[in-house]
Scaffold this active site. Sequence first.
Site, PDB file in Angstrom:
ATOM      1  N   SER A  14       0.817  -1.228   0.000  1.00 19.57           N
ATOM      2  CA  SER A  14       0.000   0.000   0.000  1.00 19.57           C
ATOM      3  C   SER A  14       0.844   1.268   0.000  1.00 19.57           C
ATOM      4  CB  SER A  14      -0.924   0.030   1.218  1.00 19.57           C
ATOM      5  OG  SER A  14      -1.599   1.274   1.234  1.00 19.57           O
ATOM      6  N   LEU A  15       0.490   2.172  -0.888  1.00 21.44           N
ATOM      7  CA  LEU A  15       1.201   3.451  -0.974  1.00 21.44           C
ATOM      8  C   LEU A  15       0.445   4.570  -0.253  1.00 21.44           C
ATOM      9  CD1 LEU A  15       2.287   3.199  -4.721  1.00 21.44           C
ATOM     10  CD2 LEU A  15       3.692   2.786  -2.712  1.00 21.44           C
ATOM     11  N   LYS A  66     -13.570  -4.467   2.095  1.00 22.00           N
ATOM     12  CA  LYS A  66     -14.437  -3.321   1.782  1.00 22.00           C
ATOM     13  C   LYS A  66     -15.920  -3.620   2.018  1.00 22.00           C
ATOM     14  CE  LYS A  66     -11.358  -1.005  -1.400  1.00 22.00           C
ATOM     15  NZ  LYS A  66     -11.170  -0.356  -2.695  1.00 22.00           N
TER      16      LYS A  66
END
Length: 267
Positions: A14-15, A66
């Site tokens: 993850s960035l 999600k």
Amino acid sequence: MKTYLVIGNPIGHSLSPLIHNYWFKKYKFVNYFYEKRKVDEEDLEKIVNAVRKNELRGVNVTVPFKQKIIPHLDGLDYTAEKTQSVNTLLKKDNRVVGFNTDSIGFYATLLKKYGYETTDNFKFFVIGAGGVTSSIIDGIGEANKIYVTNRTKFRSKELKKKFPKIEIIDWGTKPPICDIVINTTSVGLTKNENLKIDFSDYLNNKHTLFYDLIYNPKETNFLKNAKSRGNKIMNGQMMFLYQAQASFKLWTDVNPEINDEIIKILD
Ligand code: ATR
């Protein structure tokens, strides 16, 4: 310290921390810190409770949680409800509310980044019916003509229950020429993977945009092939930035600028 998190599994890639910590610094949010955490499904309740108790100020939720996070929340915003997909948590009026900024993140790329003044009357061909696809369809808006195809037909039919106006196309077939063709599948994440759809009728079509939500690798075969046919292309990097921008705005009320510097950080 005001702590923000992105949760997922896996999460190493993850960035999001890079982006949000850059913006916290740029906009002088002192003692704000954003980190990533790998969690399991059993941890979701604990995470939501930490938001309830103000131990966490905000959370981004990514694959595969999600949808799974939803039963733990006190409420959903309109888009999260419609798509049944949550990527941002925020405590509002003492309730932990789930938001979906993927949808606006996607649409913003077409208007702000790609420069279309409007996409009214555009035809969209959406490939895939996975976790992220409902956000894309919501972002496009049902007023447009949207064709959807998925390897497993059951899943495209489930999607049609949420978005009755979409038209389901058999896997391996194609609708008439579209203005925007979007890959929402995971095909292309691994090098040399290729969708088995023949797009040779788009040869020299300079109008149609081929859009792949994947941004690592930067150019999937789907995009490489489109480029060599002369079509326009875009990868998922901009959508990633615009969904982050919308989350940051929800948390801080500041709309952070998306400029060349932030794009360079991601590169
Ligand atoms: P995520 O939540 O990460 O998006 P997902 O919900 O499983 O993951 O969605 C993955 C998408 O990629 C689906 O549309 C999936 O198609 P199926 O519903 O038929 O599984 C699609 N996909 C994955 N591998 C594929 C492949 N080899 N060929 C075609 N579609 C593929």
